[in-house]
Design a protein around this motif. Structure first.
Motif: not given
Ligand code: F6P
Length: 539
Positions: A400, A402-404, A469-470, A472
Motif C-alpha cells: 500500500v 500511502k497510509s496514515d 495507492d491507498r 480504500t
C-alpha cells in the motif's frame, strides 16, 4: 495441431528458453520492458517486470490467451450464459457490483431489479441497526454482531472487515466458522446476548459447521431472551429462503442472493451484510464501486494491458512453462493479512480440477498451491526457503503506497522491506560478492570456502508486485475483482469449469457416515486404519 495446441507448445518452448536466462538481464535486452509490464488500473499499480518471462515469453503467453478465446469466454460470462455447465448456472457475481440500471441477464432473465432491491434492503437495515432504530428484544441497541458462516460465507467478509474496519468500531463484529466448540466459546465468552445480533450466513443453509454454530447461537440467545426474544436477534443470508424461515428467522430479516453467485464470489452480496452494518453503507458501496471499476477494465483493456489477464498469464507461465507448483502471496499490510487464505479458496476451489467440462482429463497442470501470510512477519519465518530453498516459488507481493495509520515512520519501513524482498528475489547475491565481504572482515580462507556458498543467494526468483495507492474500499474492491478475473482467465486457458466444486463433497458425505458411529457406536464399513481410529476416539 489445433491453434490452441500450437499456442501451448510455443508457450512451453518460450518458457524453457526464458528459464535458462536471468530475469535481471531482460531489463538490458528489452529497453521497453518496464513500460510493457507495468500498468495502473483502478488505484492499483501492477509490476510484472520481475516475472520470469522475456519478450518472446510474454508474446507466447498472449497468443495462448488469444487461442484459448479468453475474450469470447469473458463475453459469455458477462452475458449471463450458463458457463457453469455442471450446475447449469450463469456466473454473475459482477452483477452484484454493477450500477442499478445496468442491463444484466442471467440465462436471458434480467437480474438488476432484484439485485437493487436486495441492496436497498441491506442499506436500510445497515443504517437502522447503526442508528439504533433496530434493537434487541430488551430494547438495547446492538453493539455486537456474530457472523456465522464458513468458506465463501466467511473468508471474504472476514477479509473485508479487516481491510475496512474503523480503528475504533462502534459495532464489534466477530466471526465463527469452525465446528469446533472452542471457537464458539472463545468468540462469545464476553458478548452480551441482549446486545448481540446473530447473522447466519450460508448459501445452502445446510452446511454442517454453520448449522451447528447457528443452533448453538440460537440456544445461547434463547437462554437469555426466550424463544420470541431470540428471533429478534437473528438475521439470515441465504439463497434457501424456505430453510431460513424453518430456522425461525423472520422474513424481514432474511437477505437473499442467487444461484448465479458462487460461494467464493459472494462477498459482494448480502453475505457481507454484517460488514456493511459494522463499517457503514458508504464503505460497502465503495467496495462495490472498486469491483465495478476492475470489471470495466477487464472487459475493455487489450490483452497485453489487461491486469487480470496478465496476472493469469504470469501464473500459467510459471506453472505450465516452468513447472512451478506453488505460489506465495504476501501482503505487506496487516489489514490484508488474510488475503492468502481468501485466495486459497478462490483459486484452489475454483481451479483445482483434473477434468474439463466434457469429462475428459486436462492435458496440463491446473491450480497450484497458494500460501502466504503478512509481510514482514513471513520474512522471519518461511522466507529462508523462498530465498535459498531448492525449489523456486513465484511470489506475489502486495503493498500500500500511502497510509496514515499508526505511529510515524513505520510505513516507510514496511515499504522498504517489500521492495527489498522483491529485489533480493530477482537479483540474489553472488558468491564473489560474499567472498569479498568475508575477506574484508578478515575471515580465514578455509572458513570462507564453507561459509560463502551458504551465504550466496541464487536469485532469479520471479515476483509480481501489486501496489494499492491507498487501502480504500475502492482499491480493495478492485484488488479482489482482479483476483477473481485472474482465476477465471486461468480456468478458461486450462479448459476447466472454475465455478463448481464437486471435490468438496466426498469428505462431507463420509463425515456424515462416521458421525453416528462416533456418537452412538453404529457400525460402518471402513478401511482398517479408519475403523481403528473410530474405535479409539469413541473411547
Ligand atoms: O464446502 C465448500 C463450500 O460449498 C464452499 O464452496 C462454500 O463457500 C462453503 O462450502 C459454504 O457454503 P454455504 O454458504 O452454503 O454454507
Amino acid at each position: 495441431m489445433a491453434d490452441l495446441d500450437i499456442a501451448w507448445t510455443r508457450l512451453e518452448a518460450a518458457a524453457k528458453a526464458a528459464g535458462q536466462k536471468r530475469i535481471v538481464e531482460f531489463f538490458d535486452a528489452e529497453p521497453e520492458r518496464l513500460e510493457a509490464l507495468t500498468l495502473d488500473v483502478a488505484g492499483l499499480h501492477l509490476d510484472l517486470s520481475k516475472q520470469a518471462w522475456d519478450e518472446a515469453g510474454l508474446e507466447a503467453a498472449l497468443d495462448l490467451a488469444h487461442a484459448a478465446d479468453v475474450e469470447g469466454a469473458r463475453a459469455r460470462m458477462f452475458g449471463g450464459e450458463a458457463i457453469n455447465g455442471s450446475e447449469g448456472r450463469a456466473v454473475l457475481h459482477t452483477a452484484l457490483r454493477a450500477p442499478a440500471g445496468a442491463d444484466v441477464k442471467a440465462l436471458g432473465q434480467p437480474v438488476m431489479a432484484e439485485v437493487e432491491s436486495v441492496r436497498q434492503r441491506m442499506k436500510a437495515f445497515a443504517e437502522a441497526v447503526r442508528a439504533g432504530e433496530i434493537r434487541g428484544a430488551t430494547g438495547k441497541p446492538f453493539k455486537a454482531i456474530l457472523h456465522i458462516g464458513i468458506g465463501g460465507s466467511d473468508l471474504g467478509p472476514r477479509l473485508l472487515w479487516d481491510a475496512l474496519r474503523p480503528i475504533k468500531p462502534t459495532i464489534d463484529l466477530r466471526f465463527v466458522a469452525n465446528v469446533d466448540g472452542a471457537e464458539f466459546a472463545l468468540t462469545t465468552a464476553d458478548l452480551d446476548p441482549e446486545e448481540t445480533l446473530v447473522m447466519v450466513v450460508s448459501k445452502t443453509f445446510t452446511t454442517q459447521e454453520t448449522m451447528a454454530n447457528a443452533g448453538a447461537a440460537r440456544a445461547w440467545l434463547v437462554a437469555a431472551l426466550g424463544e420470541q426474544g431470540a428471533n429478534q436477534h437473528l438475521a439470515a443470508i441465504s439463497t434457501a429462503l424456505d430453510k431460513t424461515s424453518a430456522f425461525g428467522v423472520p422474513d424481514e430479516r432474511v437477505f437473499g442472493f442467487w444461484d448465479w453467485v458462487g460461494g467464493r464470489y459472494s462477498l459482494w452480496s448480502s453475505v457481507s451484510l454484517s460488514v456493511a452494518v459494522a463499517c457503514g453503507w458508504d464503505a460497502f458501496q465503495g467496495f462495490l464501486d472498486g469491483g465495478a471499476a476492475m470489471d470495466a477494465h477487464f472487459q475493455s483493456a487489450p490483452l497485453g494491458k489487461n491486469a487480470p489477464i496478465l496476472l493469469a498469464l504470469a501464473q500459467i507461465f510459471n506453472r505450465n512453462g516452468l513447472d512451478r507448483r506453488a505460489r506465495s502471496v504476501v501482503p505487506y499490510s496487516h489489514r490484508l493479512r488474510r488475503l492468502a487464505a481468501f485466495l486459497q479458496q478462490l483459486e484452489m476451489e475454483s481451479n483445482g480440477k483434473s477434468v474439463g467440462p466434457d469429462g475428459q482429463p486436462v492435458k496440463r497442470g491446473t491450480a497450484t498451491v497458494v500460501f502466504g501470510d503478512e509481510g514482514t512477519n513471513v520474512q522471519h519465518a518461511y522466507f529462508q526457503c523462498m530465498h535459498q530453498g531448492t525449489d523456486v516459488t513465484p511470489m506475489e507481493l502486495i503493498g500500500v503506497a500511502k497510509s496514515d495509520e499508526g505511529p510515524a515512520g513505520m510505513h516507510e519501513k514496511l515499504l522498504s522491506n517489500l521492495l527489498a524482498q522483491a529485489e533480493a528475489f530477482m537479483v540474489g547475491r553472488t558468491t564473489e560478492d560474499v567472498v569479498a565481504e568475508l575477506k574484508a572482515k578478515g575471515v580465514p580462507d578455509a572458513e570462507i570456502a564453507t561459509l560463502a556458498p551458504q551465504r550466496t543467494f541464487a536469485g532469479n526468483r520471479p515476483s509480481t508486485l501489486v501496489v494499492l495507492d491507498r487501502l480504500t474500499p475502492q482499491t480493495f474492491g478492485a484488488l479482489i475483482a482482479l483476483y477473481e478475473h485472474k482465476t477465471f482467465v486461468e480456468g478458461v486457458i486450462w479448459g476447466i469449469n472454475s465455478f463448481d466444486q464437486w471435490g468438496v463433497e466426498l469428505g462431507k458425505v463420509m463425515a456424515n457416515r462416521i458421525l453416528p458411529e462416533l456418537e452412538s457406536g453404529a457400525s460402518g464399513q471402513h478401511d482398517p486404519s479408519t475403523s481403528a481410529l473410530i474405535q479409539r476416539l469413541r473411547k
